[in-house]
Design an enzyme around this catalytic site. Structure first.
Site, mmCIF file in Angstrom:
data_model
loop_
_atom_site.group_PDB
_atom_site.id
_atom_site.type_symbol
_atom_site.label_atom_id
_atom_site.label_comp_id
_atom_site.label_asym_id
_atom_site.label_seq_id
_atom_site.Cartn_x
_atom_site.Cartn_y
_atom_site.Cartn_z
ATOM 1 N N GLU A 154 -10.518 -12.513 2.096
ATOM 2 C CA GLU A 154 -9.093 -12.424 1.782
ATOM 3 C C GLU A 154 -8.382 -13.763 1.907
ATOM 4 O O GLU A 154 -7.264 -13.920 1.404
ATOM 5 C CB GLU A 154 -8.418 -11.381 2.693
ATOM 6 N N LEU A 182 -13.702 -4.669 0.846
ATOM 7 C CA LEU A 182 -14.987 -4.746 1.538
ATOM 8 C C LEU A 182 -16.079 -5.236 0.596
ATOM 9 O O LEU A 182 -16.992 -5.971 0.991
ATOM 10 C CB LEU A 182 -15.361 -3.386 2.120
ATOM 11 N N HIS A 229 0.846 -1.200 0.000
ATOM 12 C CA HIS A 229 0.000 0.000 0.000
ATOM 13 C C HIS A 229 0.874 1.241 0.000
ATOM 14 O O HIS A 229 1.799 1.356 0.795
ATOM 15 C CB HIS A 229 -0.912 0.004 1.231
ATOM 16 N N ARG A 250 -2.514 0.994 -6.723
ATOM 17 C CA ARG A 250 -1.586 0.970 -5.589
ATOM 18 C C ARG A 250 -0.195 0.458 -5.945
ATOM 19 O O ARG A 250 0.802 0.963 -5.433
ATOM 20 C CB ARG A 250 -2.191 0.104 -4.478
#
Length: 639
Positions: free
Chosen positions: A426, A442, A267, A331
């Site tokens: 995940e 999410l 990230h 990202r």
């Protein structure tokens, strides 16, 4: 092992999920009462699955290693939830969300699974709204959205900078409803330490009561893992300290294939490491890149305070290199760009391992109150940790280990290669390919738990209604419990001098240095040797005070770190075997002249699914070839 079968339904892409639901086997309400399901994990995926399955009438046992589901790591998902509702009327659609996810994952994910995730996304928003999640609204009362990386539309629904916390509270409320009704039984402070397989089917788990230290057996007709990712393999990461990959790894050792382990997202907007004593890093949401501009000084080693550096001496390098997307590139691209600037000598702060995220222009244009309404809690968190007021001077950020796209291999039904064992959220590899777009986590974990698994698990359980309640007295449960106890006793008996945390920290540095943002054959080969040497030291000089049969946090850590050694070896091996760059997997040997990832679609357009071959033996690689009938595989460009 038989060929991997993804079970993607036939028919047009937009009709696959509808056709599947219309033809799948069902379990009648009367028969659901006869069946038991174990759900391990109580984040948004686990709580969602347990509550949805309980609502359907199944008998559900749900396990949480924390004292409450409210401590699940989903709480840290700050930025939002993607959905294709197109309230903004800016050209969005389910198909465009699908395209963005396929491209964002660098064409290393299944079309069928990704389209289904995009399709179900709208149900996710409606469901969370019904649960009371306080999504931001515009002046007319309609839910409002913001943009995230890798897209050119505004599709991310959010609740300030605490969306994950609010969604988790909503999931927790739906879970508590079923607990009160008696369809779900909650087991807090239990950690799964092994999977029980009987005649080739997942039939239960062995857990350790973390308060008493006692081992406990639980049986069921099916087992669902919702245990998150393994990003803490880097030690310093944005994940909660106790997040780990052990549950999935135990299932892997029992026969579940592990897919794409080297696909780990870095990230770009973490608070940089402040000292050598930290146990984790703190994420600053990607949503900040909507209004914050990322820059470094144009002059190397410029140590002036940021507010003293004039506009003409600032390099807004993402806007310069990627004009079409600017600060909202995906990202992996933003992370590598930050590392490149810092490695070239343009980094800021005492270590030079940081770049600026600046809100000066946004505050001037919108006012401080408007910025506070969107990001206030994030600004407060940054100020508390760093002692710097981000309203008055830029934040400092740097990439950190974050999300794992790899995980247990699952088919379209979310079942692993062990019949009766499912992996959701995940903990599976399914929807994100080689890189996850922001705010898609999410979306996926809620979709898996609330809307996908409840529809697919019945296809398996419809053939289990004549199977009596699973007894935990059988030899398979005894063997699994014996295996767990032997390992725990071995860890306690070493009587060395070094803590589990010290080994984890050293392992994390090996992984970050050689299998992090940048990888190459020399470094990966070196990492395998270093991992082996450190693991030998671990098993000869580990110190675990206390005993097995008591509350023992050090034993918990040691057991998880021992699994990380094995996972690290597989992760590095997977990165070595994939001789290309794609998404977050960046091999220095394979890049374009301007430094972008260079895929090799002819040789590597597949899911790498690894089979555990036994203690000390190399893993066996199985390949699920990826086919693209609806999109064209092309160079992923955000310029």
């Amino acid at each position: 092992m038989e060929k991997l079968v993804s079970k993607i339904p036939e028919g047009p892409l937009a009709e696959k999920w509808t056709r599947y639901k219309a033809n799948v086997k069902l379990v009648s309400p009367a028969n659901k009462k006869k069946l038991e399901i174990i759900v391990v994990g109580t984040g948004v995926a686990g709580s969602g699955a347990a509550s949805a399955l309980g609502e359907l009438g199944y008998n559900v046992k749900v396990f949480c290693y924390n004292d409450t589901p409210r401590r699940a790591h989903a709480i840290a998902s700050q930025g939002g939830v993607n959905a294709a509702k197109n309230y903004q009327n800016d050209g969005d659609s389910v198909y465009r969300l699908f395209l963005d996810m396929i491209k964002g994952g660098d064409y290393r994910s299944r079309e069928g699974n990704v389209y289904r995730a995009a399709e179900v996304s709208n149900q996710v928003i409606d469901h969370f709204t019904a649960l009371g999640v306080p999504f931001a609204r515009d002046y007319g009362g309609t839910l409002t959205t913001r943009s995230f990386g890798g897209v050119q539309v505004s599709r991310t629904f959010y609740a300030k900078g605490q969306t994950g916390q609010q969604c988790l509270l909503g999931a927790y409320s739906s879970l508590n409803r079923q607990i009160k009704k008696g369809t779900v039984t909650m087991y807090p402070r239990r950690e799964m330490l092994d999977l029980v397989v009987i005649e080739g089917r997942a039939r239960g788990i062995i857990v350790r009561n973390l308060i008493t230290g006692k081992l406990e057996r639980y049986g069921a007709h099916a087992v669902v893992l919702a245990t998150g990712g393994y990003g803490t393999i880097f030690y310093l990461s944005t994940l909660a300290v106790h997040s780990n990959g052990s549950a999935a790894w135990k299932a892997h050792r029992r026969g579940a294939l592990f897919a794409n382990p080297s696909f780990i997202q870095i990230h770009p907007t973490s608070i940089p490491q402040l000292n050598e004593f930290q146990s984790k890093l703190t994420l600053m949401s990607e949503s900040l890149r909507n209004d914050g501009r990322i820059w470094v000084p144009k002059a190397k080693s410029d140590k002036r305070p940021p507010n003293e550096i004039p506009e003409e001496e600032r390099d807004y390098y993402l806007e310069r290199r990627y004009p079409a997307f600017g600060n909202l590139v995906p990202r992996d691209i933003a992370s590598r760009a930050a590392k490149e600037r810092c490695d070239a000598g343009y980094g800021v702060g005492q270590t030079g391992l940081a770049v600026y995220l600046d809100f000066r222009d946004a505050i001037k244009k919108q006012g401080e109150k408007a910025i506070e309404s969107k990001y206030g809690n994030l600004f407060d968190m940054y100020s508390t940790i760093t002692g710097t007021d981000p309203y008055k001077e830029p934040m400092r950020i740097y990439p950190a280990g974050h999300y794992t796209m790899g995980g247990l291999w699952v088919d379209y039904e979310l079942m692993t290669t062990i019949p009766g064992l499912y992996a959701i959220g995940e903990s599976n590899f399914s929807d994100h390919g080689a890189n996850r777009l922001g705010a898609a986590s999410l979306m996926q974990i809620a979709a898996d738990g609330y809307f996908i698994l409840p529809n697919t698990i019945g296809n398996y359980l419809s053939d289990q209604i004549r199977v009596p309640k699973i007894s935990t007295d059988g030899p398979e449960f005894g063997e699994a419990e014996k295996t767990v106890m032997e390992k725990l006793e071995k860890l306690v008996s070493i009587k060395g001098k070094q803590t589990a945390t010290s080994f984890h920290k050293r392992l994390g540095k090996i992984m970050w240095d050689h299998c992090g943002m940048i990888r190459n054959k020399t470094g990966l080969t070196k990492a395998l040797v270093m991992i082996d040497e450190l693991e030998k030291e671990f098993w000869s000089d580990l110190s675990v005070p206390g005993t097995v049969d008591e509350l023992n946090n050090e034993l918990e850590k040691a057991n998880r770190v021992s699994d990380f050694f094995e996972l690290a070896r597989l992760l590095v091996s997977d990165a070595l075997a994939r001789e290309e760059s794609c998404g977050a997997h960046f091999r220095e040997e394979y890049q374009t002249p301007d430094g972008e990832a260079l895929r090799n679609d002819e040789k590597f357009a597949y899911v790498a699914a690894w089979e555990y071959a036994g203690e000390g033996k190399p893993h066996i690689l199985h390949k699920e070839e990826l086919t693209f009938e609806n999109v064209e595989m092309k160079v992923r460009s955000y310029k």
